[in-house]
Design a protein around this motif. Structure first.
Motif, short mmCIF file in Angstrom:
data_model
loop_
_atom_site.label_atom_id
_atom_site.label_comp_id
_atom_site.label_asym_id
_atom_site.label_seq_id
_atom_site.Cartn_x
_atom_site.Cartn_y
_atom_site.Cartn_z
N PHE A 62 0.82 -1.20 0.00
CA PHE A 62 0.00 0.00 0.00
C PHE A 62 0.86 1.26 0.00
CE2 PHE A 62 -2.33 3.35 2.27
CZ PHE A 62 -3.45 3.44 1.45
N LEU A 63 2.11 1.14 0.45
CA LEU A 63 3.00 2.29 0.52
C LEU A 63 3.24 2.89 -0.86
CD1 LEU A 63 4.68 4.07 2.39
CD2 LEU A 63 6.59 2.47 2.06
N GLY A 64 3.26 2.05 -1.89
CA GLY A 64 3.48 2.56 -3.25
C GLY A 64 2.39 3.52 -3.68
N ILE A 65 1.14 3.25 -3.32
CA ILE A 65 0.04 4.15 -3.66
C ILE A 65 0.20 5.48 -2.96
CG2 ILE A 65 -2.46 4.45 -3.51
CD1 ILE A 65 -2.76 1.45 -3.77
N VAL A 66 0.63 5.42 -1.70
CA VAL A 66 0.84 6.67 -0.95
C VAL A 66 1.95 7.49 -1.58
CG1 VAL A 66 1.48 7.62 1.29
CG2 VAL A 66 0.01 5.60 1.17
N VAL A 67 3.06 6.81 -1.95
CA VAL A 67 4.18 7.53 -2.57
C VAL A 67 3.75 8.15 -3.89
CG1 VAL A 67 6.45 7.23 -3.63
CG2 VAL A 67 5.94 6.16 -1.43
N LEU A 68 3.00 7.40 -4.69
CA LEU A 68 2.56 7.91 -5.98
C LEU A 68 1.62 9.10 -5.82
CD1 LEU A 68 2.85 7.43 -8.99
CD2 LEU A 68 0.89 5.87 -8.90
N ALA A 69 0.70 9.02 -4.85
CA ALA A 69 -0.22 10.14 -4.62
C ALA A 69 0.53 11.37 -4.13
CB ALA A 69 -1.29 9.74 -3.61
N GLY A 70 1.49 11.17 -3.22
CA GLY A 70 2.29 12.30 -2.75
C GLY A 70 3.13 12.90 -3.87
N GLY A 71 3.66 12.03 -4.74
CA GLY A 71 4.45 12.53 -5.87
C GLY A 71 3.60 13.35 -6.83
N LEU A 72 2.37 12.91 -7.10
CA LEU A 72 1.48 13.67 -7.97
C LEU A 72 1.12 15.02 -7.35
CD1 LEU A 72 -0.92 10.85 -9.22
CD2 LEU A 72 0.87 12.01 -10.52
N ALA A 73 0.91 15.02 -6.04
CA ALA A 73 0.65 16.30 -5.36
C ALA A 73 1.85 17.23 -5.48
CB ALA A 73 0.30 16.05 -3.90
N GLY A 74 3.06 16.67 -5.39
CA GLY A 74 4.25 17.48 -5.58
C GLY A 74 4.35 18.04 -6.99
N ALA A 77 2.28 21.08 -7.20
CA ALA A 77 2.95 22.22 -6.57
C ALA A 77 4.02 22.80 -7.49
CB ALA A 77 3.57 21.80 -5.24
N LEU A 78 4.76 21.92 -8.20
CA LEU A 78 5.75 22.41 -9.15
C LEU A 78 5.07 23.12 -10.32
CD1 LEU A 78 8.14 19.31 -9.18
CD2 LEU A 78 8.55 21.54 -8.10
N GLY A 79 3.86 22.69 -10.66
CA GLY A 79 3.12 23.37 -11.73
C GLY A 79 2.81 24.82 -11.38
N VAL A 81 4.77 26.77 -9.71
CA VAL A 81 6.01 27.50 -9.99
C VAL A 81 6.16 27.76 -11.49
CG1 VAL A 81 8.53 27.43 -9.81
CG2 VAL A 81 7.10 26.53 -7.94
N GLU A 82 5.88 26.75 -12.30
CA GLU A 82 6.04 26.90 -13.75
C GLU A 82 5.03 27.88 -14.33
OE1 GLU A 82 8.50 25.00 -16.19
OE2 GLU A 82 9.07 26.02 -14.34
N ARG A 83 3.81 27.87 -13.82
CA ARG A 83 2.84 28.86 -14.30
C ARG A 83 3.28 30.27 -13.92
NH1 ARG A 83 -0.81 24.80 -12.74
NH2 ARG A 83 -1.07 25.76 -10.69
N GLY A 84 3.83 30.42 -12.72
CA GLY A 84 4.33 31.73 -12.32
C GLY A 84 5.50 32.18 -13.18
N ARG A 85 6.40 31.26 -13.53
CA ARG A 85 7.54 31.62 -14.38
C ARG A 85 7.07 32.01 -15.77
NH1 ARG A 85 11.78 28.79 -17.37
NH2 ARG A 85 10.58 26.85 -17.23
N ARG A 219 0.00 25.76 -21.17
CA ARG A 219 -1.45 25.94 -21.22
C ARG A 219 -2.17 24.58 -21.27
NH1 ARG A 219 -1.50 28.83 -25.38
NH2 ARG A 219 -1.49 30.87 -24.41
N GLY A 220 -1.63 23.64 -22.03
CA GLY A 220 -2.31 22.37 -22.22
C GLY A 220 -2.14 21.39 -21.07
N LEU A 221 -0.98 21.39 -20.42
CA LEU A 221 -0.70 20.40 -19.39
C LEU A 221 -0.79 20.95 -17.97
CD1 LEU A 221 2.33 18.52 -21.02
CD2 LEU A 221 -0.07 17.83 -20.97
N LEU A 222 -0.58 22.24 -17.79
CA LEU A 222 -0.60 22.81 -16.45
C LEU A 222 -1.86 23.63 -16.16
CD1 LEU A 222 3.11 23.97 -16.03
CD2 LEU A 222 2.07 21.77 -15.44
N GLY A 223 -2.68 23.86 -17.17
CA GLY A 223 -3.90 24.63 -16.97
C GLY A 223 -5.11 23.73 -16.82
#
Length: 444
Positions: A62-74, A77-79, A81-85, A219-223
């Motif tokens: 089950f830990l893999g699902i948690v890691v994957l969900a946390g990674g997607l949330a990260g 968050a990086l998106g 930054v990229e939208r701001g840039r 616009r297509g992937l981060l919006g």
């Protein structure tokens, strides 16, 4: 190439934009965006690969699902930054995507919502796919522009070759025996500088073209997704429709209250006076006086009926239902205070809702012509163009019509926009005025 983000020359500037581009702020901001993209994209790529590898490796638990969900949330968050840039350096405004909404409370509900969110996975795809493009655009832009500036300034630093390398200039070709061709003569130096000038002038437009791909990816992937955007647009349109309907109801109520209702009230009062006069006075002249009152009341009845019929025609006339848009607009043109020539060229009748909206649109435009245009003549043309029905009302009046907020045309533009329609006004001061409207075609 889209040059929408390249600013136009300031007023009073006589230098062509092509010559000013290498020194313009927008060109250097776009170059800075590409320059920063490589290190940032490298970090994003490494993060995405680590998330996928770690999450996939731990999926047996089950830990893999948690890691994957946390990674997607990260990634989301990086998106940010990229939208701001992109906003700061490219002038690209991208709306924030919808936040994660868990169907069930608690950590498990949040994990499920993140994993089922298409926005999260699109952010992960951006982290993966942006790296190869960032590498390509960084190398191409940096090499092209730096070589261009180097060649343009070649006369300033050519002296370093004989002073430190023992050769007269840049070597184009040579062999092991020391024979070769060097760019050292005045003509060759001038040719190198001219080539450098061309590369410097072309550099900003090359960079601008490369950043178009970045704009599409952001616009297509981060919006927001196209579906989410359409849902938001439909929600907004629904609000416009509700407001428009409420405004129409208020207008109908006001016209009934101030027009027909007032006249019918006056009629009731006059008839009451006639009845009282007949009851009170028994003289020979009483019937004549009562007759005059009743005659005046009869005139009020006719006026009230005419107003009620006009109001009904303005909402949805019977001729529109029975005979269609052509005869209805001809009748509408005949009632206009300005001579109107109406022409309708439709192969078949559109859907009832579109037909009614087209009639209301022409009715309001002709009312504006009658009240405000000071025109001597007007024309109405209606035809079908592909999957659209096009209406055009023109007049030779004083012009100055706008779709500014608060006006009748603004409300009409909002009503048309609620059904994917369009209103375009061309009305310079002094006239003439041409108002075109488009509606989606839907046959019966």
């Amino acid at each position: 190439m889209d040059l929408a983000h390249a600013p136009s020359p300031p007023r009073g500037s006589h230098v062509p934009v092509g010559l000013r581009a290498p020194f313009s702020g927008w060109a250097w901001r776009e170059f800075l965006y590409l320059f920063l993209s490589l290190p940032i994209a490298s970090l994003l790529f490494a993060y995405a690969v680590a998330v996928i590898a770690t999450g996939a490796g731990l999926l047996i638990t089950f830990l893999g699902i948690v890691v994957l969900a946390g990674g997607l949330a990260g990634c989301r968050a990086l998106g940010v930054v990229e939208r701001g840039r992109a906003r700061a350096l490219l002038g690209l405004e991208v709306a924030e995507p919808a936040p994660v909404r868990a169907a069930k409370p608690g950590p498990l509900g949040w994990i499920g919502a993140v994993l089922k969110s298409g926005v999260s996975w699109r952010h992960l795809l951006y982290c993966l796919f942006h790296f190869p493009w960032a590498l390509f655009s960084f190398v191409l832009a940096t090499v092209f522009w730096s070589v261009g500036w180097a060649l343009l300034s070649y006369p300033l630093w050519r002296w370093t070759f004989p002073a430190y390398l023992g050769v007269p200039g840049i070597q184009v070709w040579g062999d092991h025996d020391g024979h070769g061709f060097y760019l050292a003569s005045p003509g060759e130096i001038g040719g190198v500088s001219a080539l450098g000038l061309l590369m410097v002038l072309a550099g900003p437009w090359l960079v601008h073209g490369l950043t178009q791909v970045d704009r599409v990816m952001v616009r297509g992937l981060l919006g927001p997704s196209a579906l989410a955007g359409r849902v938001s647009e439909l929600e907004s349109d629904r609000g416009v429709m509700v407001d428009t309907a409420a405004a129409d109801l208020r207008r109908i109520e006001r016209e009934l209250h101030d027009g027909a209702q007032a006249r019918l009230t006056s009629l009731a009062r006059d008839l009451e006076l006639a009845k009282e006069k007949l009851a009170r006075e028994k003289s020979a002249h009483a019937p004549e006086a009562a007759a005059r009152v009743v005659d005046e009341a009869h005139g009020e009845v006719k006026v009230a009926l005419r107003e009620l019929r006009a109001l009904a025609r303005g909402i949805h006339p019977a001729i529109l239902t029975d005979r269609g848009l052509g005869p209805a607009l001809s009748a509408l043109a005949a009632r206009c205070t300005v001579p109107v020539a109406a022409s309708v060229d439709l192969p078949i009748r559109p859907a009832a809702a579109i037909e009614a909206l087209a009639y209301v649109t022409v009715s309001e435009l002709l009312e504006n012509v009658s009240r405000h245009a000071r025109a001597t003549r007007a024309t109405v043309d209606v035809w079908r163009a592909a999957d659209r029905i096009v209406l055009r009302v023109t007049d030779d009046g004083q012009g100055g019509a706008t779709t500014d907020a608060g006006g009748r045309l603004a409300g009409l533009a909002g009503r048309l926009g609620s059904v994917d329609g369009l209103l375009v006004v061309d009305s310079p001061d002094g006239g003439p005025t041409s108002v075109s409207a488009e509606l989606p075609w839907r046959g019966r």
